[in-house]
Design a protein around this motif. Structure first.
Motif, mmCIF file in Angstrom:
data_model
loop_
_atom_site.group_PDB
_atom_site.id
_atom_site.type_symbol
_atom_site.label_atom_id
_atom_site.label_comp_id
_atom_site.label_asym_id
_atom_site.label_seq_id
_atom_site.Cartn_x
_atom_site.Cartn_y
_atom_site.Cartn_z
ATOM 1 N N LYS A 84 2.549 -7.201 -5.406
ATOM 2 C CA LYS A 84 1.518 -6.981 -4.315
ATOM 3 C C LYS A 84 1.529 -8.527 -3.564
ATOM 4 O O LYS A 84 1.359 -8.417 -2.142
ATOM 5 C CB LYS A 84 0.378 -6.688 -4.555
ATOM 6 N N LYS A 232 1.564 -6.828 4.926
ATOM 7 C CA LYS A 232 0.272 -6.373 4.640
ATOM 8 C C LYS A 232 -0.006 -4.921 4.050
ATOM 9 O O LYS A 232 -1.145 -4.395 4.145
ATOM 10 C CB LYS A 232 -0.463 -6.746 5.924
ATOM 11 N N ASP A 234 -0.729 -2.119 1.596
ATOM 12 C CA ASP A 234 -1.714 -1.866 0.601
ATOM 13 C C ASP A 234 -1.062 -1.299 -0.546
ATOM 14 O O ASP A 234 -0.006 -1.527 -0.900
ATOM 15 C CB ASP A 234 -2.794 -0.770 0.904
ATOM 16 N N THR A 235 -1.899 -1.049 -1.730
ATOM 17 C CA THR A 235 -1.364 -1.063 -3.178
ATOM 18 C C THR A 235 -1.038 0.406 -3.209
ATOM 19 O O THR A 235 -0.762 0.581 -4.609
ATOM 20 C CB THR A 235 -2.597 -1.580 -4.116
#
Length: 252
Positions: A84, A232, A234-235
């Motif tokens: 990440k 950017k 997300d997870t």
């Protein structure tokens, strides 16, 4: 290689883990080993599902030194959290030309995630910090260890690549030389041939022309670093792979 595979199988058994992927890193995988270079073995592993269902903070790395074998493993959850953040050492492992083991399909799936989470600015500043570190060690010396010299050059070439190319950078130095003038490619290849014949303590007199080229690279990357972008994402995709692997392990 068979001995390394045997050692990895023993680690699996003793630690009660499942190794998902293992490869070589360091100078052997980067393309400029010395005869006495260590083997830098890195692997990703996972535990049984219940290991993760605990409030206790648990060790998520395995580190073993065995002669010329430098072995380090990172847990799957730790690895996904690092991805990440576009962790550069993790990313490069999945571009290693020397693979010791992979669960079928795992390397390809992880490389797809790398493409989704690759953040040029994060990887750039990892290498940028290394260029400054190695330059401080080498700048005032007339003779340098080729190992340190190539560590500097490899990180400079990585920064150069990131400024010029949106793709995930190669691990091997030959790939990183894509944007290098032919004259300097040949100079670097000659030094790589020399390094393959001498020990890690060998000292080499600086090549002034190559040194001037290095200074030019420093100037170029300093001017180009302002235009890099942040990823950017997300997870979501990371969670999907983590849960998929946990449930697959539970159903083995």
């Amino acid at each position: 290689m068979e001995n390394i595979k045997h050692i990895l199988a023993e680690i699996e058994r003793k630690k009660n883990i499942k190794i998902l992927y293992a490869c070589e890193t360091g100078s052997r995988a980067w393309g400029f080993p010395s005869p006495d270079s260590d083997f830098d073995i890195r692997f990703i592993y996972m535990h049984e599902r219940d290991w993760y269902l605990s409030l206790n903070v648990k060790k998520d790395t395995i580190e073993i030194m065995d002669g010329d074998l430098d072995i380090t493993g990172w847990d799957l959850k730790k690895s996904l959290i690092l991805l990440k953040k576009s962790n550069a050492p993790l990313i490069e492992r999945f571009n290693s030309p020397i693979e010791y083991f992979s669960v079928p399909g795992f390397r390809d799936e992880f490389k797809e995630l790398i493409a989704a989470y690759y953040s040029p600015i994060a990887v750039f500043f990892h290498h940028h910090s290394l260029t400054k570190k190695f330059w401080e060690e080498l700048k005032d010396k007339e003779e340098v260890k080729l190992k340190s010299y190539f560590y500097l050059i490899r990180s400079l070439l990585s920064c150069n690549w990131i400024i010029k190319d949106n793709a995930v950078l190669p691990m091997h130095i030959e790939g990183l030389m894509k944007y290098v003038e032919e004259e300097y490619k040949e100079r670097l290849r000659e030094l790589i041939k020399l390094k393959a014949t001498v020990g890690e303590k060998y000292l080499h007199r600086k090549d002034e022309k190559l040194n001037a080229w290095i200074m030019g690279l420093f100037e170029f990357i300093e001017a180009g670093k302002e235009n890099l972008v942040v990823n950017k994402a997300d997870t979501g995709l990371l969670n999907e792979l983590f849960l998929k692997m946990l449930y697959a392990k539970a159903n083995d």
